[in-house]
Enzyme design. Structure first.
Site, PDB file in Angstrom:
ATOM      1  N   GLY A  81       0.821  -1.220   0.000  1.00  0.00           N
ATOM      2  CA  GLY A  81       0.000   0.000   0.000  1.00  0.00           C
ATOM      3  C   GLY A  81       0.849   1.262   0.000  1.00  0.00           C
ATOM      4  O   GLY A  81       1.958   1.270   0.537  1.00  0.00           O
ATOM      5  N   ARG A 145       1.153  -5.631  -5.022  1.00  0.00           N
ATOM      6  CA  ARG A 145       1.137  -6.555  -3.889  1.00  0.00           C
ATOM      7  C   ARG A 145       1.611  -7.972  -4.241  1.00  0.00           C
ATOM      8  O   ARG A 145       1.386  -8.908  -3.481  1.00  0.00           O
ATOM      9  CB  ARG A 145      -0.269  -6.601  -3.280  1.00  0.00           C
ATOM     10  CG  ARG A 145      -0.689  -5.314  -2.572  1.00  0.00           C
ATOM     11  CD  ARG A 145      -1.831  -5.547  -1.609  1.00  0.00           C
ATOM     12  NE  ARG A 145      -2.267  -4.316  -0.963  1.00  0.00           N
ATOM     13  CZ  ARG A 145      -1.712  -3.799   0.135  1.00  0.00           C
ATOM     14  NH1 ARG A 145      -0.699  -4.409   0.716  1.00  0.00           N
ATOM     15  NH2 ARG A 145      -2.180  -2.690   0.657  1.00  0.00           N
ATOM     16  N   ASP A 175       5.891  -5.445   6.806  1.00  0.00           N
ATOM     17  CA  ASP A 175       6.483  -6.615   7.471  1.00  0.00           C
ATOM     18  C   ASP A 175       6.630  -7.799   6.519  1.00  0.00           C
ATOM     19  O   ASP A 175       7.679  -8.457   6.492  1.00  0.00           O
ATOM     20  CB  ASP A 175       5.701  -6.997   8.742  1.00  0.00           C
ATOM     21  CG  ASP A 175       4.222  -7.215   8.489  1.00  0.00           C
ATOM     22  OD1 ASP A 175       3.683  -6.656   7.514  1.00  0.00           O
ATOM     23  OD2 ASP A 175       3.584  -7.952   9.263  1.00  0.00           O
ATOM     24  N   ASP A 176       5.608  -8.053   5.712  1.00  0.00           N
ATOM     25  CA  ASP A 176       5.681  -9.174   4.770  1.00  0.00           C
ATOM     26  C   ASP A 176       6.770  -8.958   3.723  1.00  0.00           C
ATOM     27  O   ASP A 176       7.562  -9.856   3.431  1.00  0.00           O
ATOM     28  CB  ASP A 176       4.351  -9.305   4.002  1.00  0.00           C
ATOM     29  CG  ASP A 176       3.396 -10.221   4.731  1.00  0.00           C
ATOM     30  OD1 ASP A 176       3.823 -10.840   5.728  1.00  0.00           O
ATOM     31  OD2 ASP A 176       2.226 -10.295   4.309  1.00  0.00           O
ATOM     32  N   LYS A 202       8.125   0.512   5.673  1.00  0.00           N
ATOM     33  CA  LYS A 202       7.004   1.336   5.208  1.00  0.00           C
ATOM     34  C   LYS A 202       5.677   0.766   5.656  1.00  0.00           C
ATOM     35  O   LYS A 202       5.509  -0.445   5.651  1.00  0.00           O
ATOM     36  CB  LYS A 202       7.042   1.378   3.671  1.00  0.00           C
ATOM     37  CG  LYS A 202       5.848   1.971   3.009  1.00  0.00           C
ATOM     38  CD  LYS A 202       5.179   1.031   1.990  1.00  0.00           C
ATOM     39  CE  LYS A 202       4.441  -0.101   2.591  1.00  0.00           C
ATOM     40  NZ  LYS A 202       3.560  -0.842   1.685  1.00  0.00           N
ATOM     41  N   THR A 203       4.763   1.530   6.065  1.00  0.00           N
ATOM     42  CA  THR A 203       3.317   1.251   6.131  1.00  0.00           C
ATOM     43  C   THR A 203       2.636   2.301   6.998  1.00  0.00           C
ATOM     44  O   THR A 203       3.134   2.623   8.088  1.00  0.00           O
ATOM     45  CB  THR A 203       2.939  -0.159   6.657  1.00  0.00           C
ATOM     46  OG1 THR A 203       1.511  -0.210   6.711  1.00  0.00           O
ATOM     47  CG2 THR A 203       3.491  -0.524   8.023  1.00  0.00           C
ATOM     48  N   ASP A 205       0.057   1.788   8.477  1.00  0.00           N
ATOM     49  CA  ASP A 205      -0.595   1.079   9.586  1.00  0.00           C
ATOM     50  C   ASP A 205       0.201   1.161  10.891  1.00  0.00           C
ATOM     51  O   ASP A 205      -0.334   0.921  11.966  1.00  0.00           O
ATOM     52  CB  ASP A 205      -0.796  -0.405   9.235  1.00  0.00           C
ATOM     53  CG  ASP A 205      -1.757  -0.587   8.079  1.00  0.00           C
ATOM     54  OD1 ASP A 205      -2.308   0.415   7.589  1.00  0.00           O
ATOM     55  OD2 ASP A 205      -1.960  -1.743   7.650  1.00  0.00           O
TER      56      ASP A 205
HETATM   57  P1  FBP Z   1       0.539  -1.901   3.579  1.00  0.00           P
HETATM   58  O1  FBP Z   1       0.574  -2.722   4.832  1.00  0.00           O
HETATM   59  O2  FBP Z   1       0.906  -2.653   2.370  1.00  0.00           O
HETATM   60  O3  FBP Z   1       1.344  -0.653   3.741  1.00  0.00           O
HETATM   61  O4  FBP Z   1      -0.958  -1.409   3.318  1.00  0.00           O
HETATM   62  C1  FBP Z   1      -1.760  -1.004   4.373  1.00  0.00           C
HETATM   63  C2  FBP Z   1      -3.132  -0.534   3.924  1.00  0.00           C
HETATM   64  O5  FBP Z   1      -3.117   0.830   3.618  1.00  0.00           O
HETATM   65  C3  FBP Z   1      -4.154  -0.865   5.004  1.00  0.00           C
HETATM   66  O6  FBP Z   1      -4.279   0.165   5.940  1.00  0.00           O
HETATM   67  C4  FBP Z   1      -5.393  -1.142   4.216  1.00  0.00           C
HETATM   68  O7  FBP Z   1      -6.209  -2.058   4.886  1.00  0.00           O
HETATM   69  C5  FBP Z   1      -4.874  -1.733   2.951  1.00  0.00           C
HETATM   70  O8  FBP Z   1      -3.576  -1.237   2.773  1.00  0.00           O
HETATM   71  C6  FBP Z   1      -5.712  -1.422   1.739  1.00  0.00           C
HETATM   72  O9  FBP Z   1      -5.189  -2.100   0.645  1.00  0.00           O
HETATM   73  P2  FBP Z   1      -5.468  -1.757  -0.869  1.00  0.00           P
HETATM   74  O10 FBP Z   1      -4.609  -0.608  -1.225  1.00  0.00           O
HETATM   75  O11 FBP Z   1      -5.045  -2.984  -1.587  1.00  0.00           O
HETATM   76  O12 FBP Z   1      -6.918  -1.409  -0.987  1.00  0.00           O
END
Ligand code: FBP
Length: 553
Positions: A81, A145, A175-176, A202-203, A205
């Protein structure tokens, strides 16, 4: 291309580096620290990472640069994300790489890890990079992803690296992605490719943190963006005095984003998923908890309020998880066709009633019909319920409404309840990075190149002491294997970086817990306002309340 006045100004912003990286490449030396061990399951992790396990933690210092002079060809990937600051990781990496040797090359693989597998790339130039400095988004090369996790994929990656003479790959991810970076680093070392792998945390979250990584980038800007909006809504609520706002915020499973927004804005209610799980709260008890605040405030004539709901909360409600598992089972294989062929929702409801246990049916029955239908209609390619699509902000407001109606009948509540709903997620992921994220990300990228230049493999770029001014930040690197333990994933034991959930005995939660009863009853709103990019550092360079509280400040 026309750009906004702010973007024009931000392109010129000079991100701040940690003090030890400020004197130029020739004066960055390295200090090796202790040998490391994984946080748990040492023997197993060591056996899985014979070439990259147990390496030393390292710190950069001001001093003579003793790294080997060799041409570097680096590939960079944005994974997962979006998070504000990704462009600055790349510009920091590019600047350090070019400052070391103008013949060095930086490739960007497009669309996430799949870009590496498909050999789809761009070569960065000054002009290209300059157009993205200090801007939000991942549009410089795009993200994706696709997971880099199989031997076959690693072999393709090695081929692509060989074809371009790539000496190192930088993976910017959560993390992944960083777990996979460690596995790729081990593969490259085991096969003698000579290609190094460096990760960057990065994230938005905020769940990639541990004793080494103080926070992931993007969390600061995203939570500031949501907090601005929540503060604005609070002010509107306090002006109009007629709505209860139910606001869902992103953060897939952990509640760091919700908690930080609550610390920034002091809403009446903020649910914390980790607490819901710990206390085994039911949907009904959560609804009662919110309804208590609505009723108490109504008794004071305040028929308005603000409730923050973390994105992943329903998965943490034990009875709801059981319901989801039963629904997945109920629709497994051919049974899904049978269900889908039923002509009306009434027929479908009867099918569901027959298939669920009494306990799960009781949970299902209290859900609003729109949510009931969502659980059955919107499923992923494997036929599983897509919990992330459940509109939990609407779910809880409907449950609260039902509770209040009961209380009205019982004569214990006599207020008005008009709920409104919001979901803040994508609004924050590509905002212009705050000064903190602009500085932190640029430093992560610059530092990642120094790790490459000094020959490290399987390391995470690490910048610490982040609650202090950038001058005092500490730059270095940590073997990713140090952050790993074994976890059960898809029926197998796998080495992974542990996801950080909100700690209920941590200082940020404790602070929230100590104040939430007052916030639930009174109007204690805080209005953080928009992110400030120019002006007093006490406002512009401020990082999160979470980090400050964690550091005891
Ligand atoms: P990452 O862990 O890859 O940084 O993404 C987090 C996030 O933004 C979450 O908060 C959310 O649930 C998800 O991605 C949404 O994913 P998408 O962009 O595939 O709709």
């Amino acid at each position: 291309m026309t750009i906004s006045p702010l973007q024009k100004e931000r392109l010129l912003y000079a991100p701040k580096l940690p003090g030890m990286l400020r004197n130029g490449i020739a004066e960055i030396s390295v200090k090796e620290g202790q040998e490391t061990q994984s946080v748990a399951d040492q023997e197993k992790i060591k056996a899985l990472f014979p070439n990259t396990y147990g390496k030393n933690e390292i710190t950069f210092e001001k001093g003579t640069n003793t790294s080997e002079a060799k041409k570097q060809v680096v590939g960079v990937i944005l994974s997962g994300g979006q998070a504000p600051g990704g462009h600055n990781v790349i510009s920091g990496l590019y600047d350090a790489l070019k400052a070391t040797n103008p013949d060095n090359v930086l490739y960007g693989f497009k669309g996430g890890p799949s870009g590496l597998l498909e050999d789809d790339y761009v070569e960065f130039t000054d002009e290209f990079i300059d157009a993205y400095r200090n801007t939000g988004g991942f549009d410089i090369i795009g993200s994706g992803r696709t997971k880099l996790e199989t031997e076959a994929q690693f072999a393709v990656a090695a081929e692509v690296a060989k074809k371009h003479g790539i000496t190192a790959i930088v993976i910017i991810g959560g993390d992944d992605s960083n777990t996979n970076a460690a596995v790729l680093a081990e593969y490259f070392a085991a096969h003698g490719t000579g290609v190094q792998v460096i990760g960057c945390p990065k994230t938005i979250d905020g769940d990639l943190k541990n004793e080494d990584i103080e926070c992931s980038f993007g969390f600061d800007t995203a939570t500031k963006t949501y907090s601005e909006l929540i503060g604005n809504i609070e002010r509107d609520a306090n002006s109009a005095k007629k709505y209860w706002h139910f606001i869902k915020v992103m953060g897939r499973s952990a509640s760091h984003v919700a908690l930080e927004c609550a610390l920034e804005t002091q809403p009446n209610i903020c649910l914390i998923s980790e607490e819901v799980a710990e206390k085994k709260m039911s949907l009904s008890s959560i609804a009662d908890y919110i309804a208590d605040s609505v009723a108490d405030r109504a008794a004071d004539g305040n028929n308005f309020g603000v409730a923050i709901i973390p994105e992943g909360v329903v998965e943490f409600v034990p009875e709801f998880s059981v319901l989801i598992a039963e629904i997945n089972e109920l629709l497994a294989g051919a049974k899904a066709d049978e269900f889908n062929a039923l002509p009306t929702w009434k027929d479908k409801y009867a099918f569901i009633e027959k298939g669920l246990t009494k306990e799960s049916m009781a949970v299902f029955a209290i859900l609003p019909e729109t949510i009931q239908q969502q659980l059955f209609l919107e499923r992923d390619p494997h036929g599983n319920v897509q919990v992330s699509l459940i509109e939990s902000e609407k779910l809880f407001s409907a449950l609260v409404k039902a509770k209040l109606e009961e209380r009205k009948k019982a004569g214990t509540y006599n207020g008005k309840f008009s709920p409104l709903h919001h979901f803040f997620g994508y609004e924050g992921r590509c905002a212009f990075p705050s000064n903190f994220d602009a500085d932190y990300c640029y430093s992560l990228g610059y530092n990642a190149f120094m790790l490459i230049q000094y020959g490290y493999n399987g390391y995470l770029s690490k910048i610490s002491n982040l609650s202090k001014p950038a001058e005092e930040w500490v730059a270095g690197g940590m073997p990713i294997t140090k952050m790993m333990n074994m976890e059960r994933r898809h029926g197998e034991d796998k080495p992974v970086i542990r996801k950080a959930l909100v700690e209920l005995d941590g200082k940020p939660f404790k602070f929230f817990e100590a104040h939430r009863a007052e916030w639930a009853k009174e109007t204690c709103y805080l209005f953080p306002g928009a992110i400030q990019y120019y002006g007093a550092p006490s406002v512009c360079d401020l990082t999160t309340r979470t980090l400050a509280l964690e550091k005891g400040e």
